[in-house]
Design an enzyme around this catalytic site. Structure first.
Site, PDB file in Angstrom:
ATOM      1  N   LYS A 194      -2.238  -1.396  -3.828  1.00  0.00           N
ATOM      2  CA  LYS A 194      -3.102  -0.218  -3.733  1.00  0.00           C
ATOM      3  C   LYS A 194      -2.254   1.045  -3.815  1.00  0.00           C
ATOM      4  CE  LYS A 194      -6.173   1.896  -0.428  1.00  0.00           C
ATOM      5  NZ  LYS A 194      -6.534   1.956   0.947  1.00  0.00           N
ATOM      6  N   LYS A 224       0.859  -1.188   0.000  1.00  0.00           N
ATOM      7  CA  LYS A 224       0.000   0.000   0.000  1.00  0.00           C
ATOM      8  C   LYS A 224       0.892   1.233   0.000  1.00  0.00           C
ATOM      9  CE  LYS A 224      -3.590   2.395   2.579  1.00  0.00           C
ATOM     10  NZ  LYS A 224      -4.586   2.312   3.645  1.00  0.00           N
TER      11      LYS A 224
HETATM   12  C1  PBG Z   1      -7.480   3.461   5.711  1.00  0.00           C
HETATM   13  C2  PBG Z   1      -7.779   3.255   4.280  1.00  0.00           C
HETATM   14  C3  PBG Z   1      -7.610   4.181   3.238  1.00  0.00           C
HETATM   15  C4  PBG Z   1      -8.160   3.601   2.105  1.00  0.00           C
HETATM   16  C5  PBG Z   1      -8.610   2.331   2.455  1.00  0.00           C
HETATM   17  N1  PBG Z   1      -8.352   2.122   3.810  1.00  0.00           N
HETATM   18  C6  PBG Z   1      -7.083   5.569   3.271  1.00  0.00           C
HETATM   19  C7  PBG Z   1      -5.712   5.842   3.689  1.00  0.00           C
HETATM   20  O1  PBG Z   1      -4.868   4.956   3.802  1.00  0.00           O
HETATM   21  O2  PBG Z   1      -5.459   7.011   3.950  1.00  0.00           O
HETATM   22  C8  PBG Z   1      -8.249   4.270   0.763  1.00  0.00           C
HETATM   23  C9  PBG Z   1      -9.350   3.792  -0.144  1.00  0.00           C
HETATM   24  C10 PBG Z   1      -9.683   4.716  -1.251  1.00  0.00           C
HETATM   25  O3  PBG Z   1      -9.033   5.764  -1.474  1.00  0.00           O
HETATM   26  O4  PBG Z   1     -10.637   4.401  -1.969  1.00  0.00           O
HETATM   27  N2  PBG Z   1      -6.454   2.817   6.254  1.00  0.00           N
END
Ligand code: PBG
Length: 331
Positions: A256, A202
């Site tokens: 992601k 991520k």
């Molecule tokens: C939180 C989380 C996030 C997303 C999924 N879980 C945001 C972040 O890490 O700030 C993002 C999902 C999206 O942008 O559609 N941990």
């Protein structure tokens, strides 16, 4: 080895593209509603749907409406939904206790869906940001995000979700050691069959902007998430993180964001052959919808083409806010 091709005109690549029947016969990639996980935002109340300004067409739903939507997902052949709570700011604290409250919004939604649509898989998000007074995914003290304390909190959160009936835990926090800790805790607590889809690779991405509005975390967040989420410059590190999470007991892994990271998806699938998912995140959705709303692109066509790109890169499935629309287009 590739067989040698006859030279033109014996080989004419356009022969196989001349009509829909031949094109369908030689298509290398197929789409199915079974490839989809549908992320849904949960809010308090009854009979409530609230629009999200930065994600046109996406709404927050109260638990009763989540149940209605879960039925819709099942009717469309979508195998899983993923729940994200919009937490009342008054419940956000520095210790994030609401995260493992058995009666928090997410856990209530899990139980309600399980009671009515038991065969639909429910995925969760395991990270502290919806419950954290400072908007971070981990516990913050003196401006530092504390790894091991965060893992302890995340394990409690994961156990509460499992006890509520979650099928797939989605740790999205990027702390070190959380997969192993969760796996051990799940085994010990009798949740041997709860799966973990680790957000293993991520990235610290600007594509998450609209999501933070959707869960009400953007106002709270101080600073950025670069000490725990990955640097977009890195590839080899993604492989090391995936390997680490699989070795600690993740059943499936995620990359992601999505479209800008297809090289990572491809390398992950080729290297490990594990169930690999991508998250087409909020900013990707917002960009497609904004251009479509202006008449600059054909939004539905771009939606399907982007889905095809994920599958072609090697993904087994995709979390996408387009899930219901893609499933409808396929039926
Ligand atoms: C939180 C989380 C996030 C997303 C999924 N879980 C945001 C972040 O890490 O700030 C993002 C999902 C999206 O942008 O559609 N941990």
């Amino acid at each position: 080895m590739r067989p040698t091709q006859a030279a033109f005109p014996a080989t004419r690549h356009r022969r196989l593209r001349q009509g829909p029947a031949l094109r369908a016969m030689v298509s290398e990639t197929t789409l199915s509603p079974a490839d989809l996980i549908w992320p849904l935002f949960v809010c308090d109340g009854d009979g409530v749907t609230q629009p999200i300004a930065s994600m046109p067409g996406v709404v927050r739903r109260s638990v009763d409406q989540i149940v209605v939507t879960a039925r819709e997902a099942q009717a469309l052949g979508i195998p899983a939904i993923c729940l994200f709570p919009y937490t009342d700011p008054a419940l956000k604290t520095d210790a994030c206790e609401e995260a493992w409250n058995p009666d928090n919004l997410a856990n209530r939604a899990i139980r309600a869906v399980k009671a009515t649509v038991p065969d639909l898989a429910i995925m969760t998000d395991v990270a502290l940001d919806p419950y954290n007074a400072n908007g971070h995914d981990g516990i913050v003290r003196d401006g530092q995000i504390l790894n091991d304390e965060s893992v302890e909190a995340l394990v409690k959160m994961a156990l509460a979700q499992a006890a509520s009936g979650a099928d797939i835990l989605g740790p999205s926090d990027m702390m070190d050691g959380r997969i192993g800790a969760m796996r051990t805790a799940l085994e010990t607590a009798g949740h041997q069959n709860v799966t973990i889809l680790s957000y293993a690779a991520k990235y610290a991405s600007a594509f998450y902007g609209p999501f933070r509005d959707a869960v009400g975390a953007s106002g709270a967040l101080t600073g950025d998430k670069k000490t725990y989420q990955m640097d977009p410059a890195n590839t080899d590190e993604a492989l090391r993180l995936i390997e680490r999470d699989l070795s600690e007991g993740a059943d499936m892994v995620m990359v992601k964001p999505g479209i800008a990271y297809l090289d990572i998806c491809h390398r992950v699938k080729q290297t490990f052959g594990a169930p690999t998912f991508a998250y087409q995140v909020s900013g990707e959705y917002a960009m497609i919808e904004a251009a479509a709303a202006n008449g600059w692109i054909d939004g539905d066509a771009v939606m399907m083409e982007s889905m095809m790109a994920f599958k072609r890169a090697g993904c087994d499935g995709v979390l996408t806010y387009f899930a219901h629309r893609i499933a409808k287009a396929l039926s």
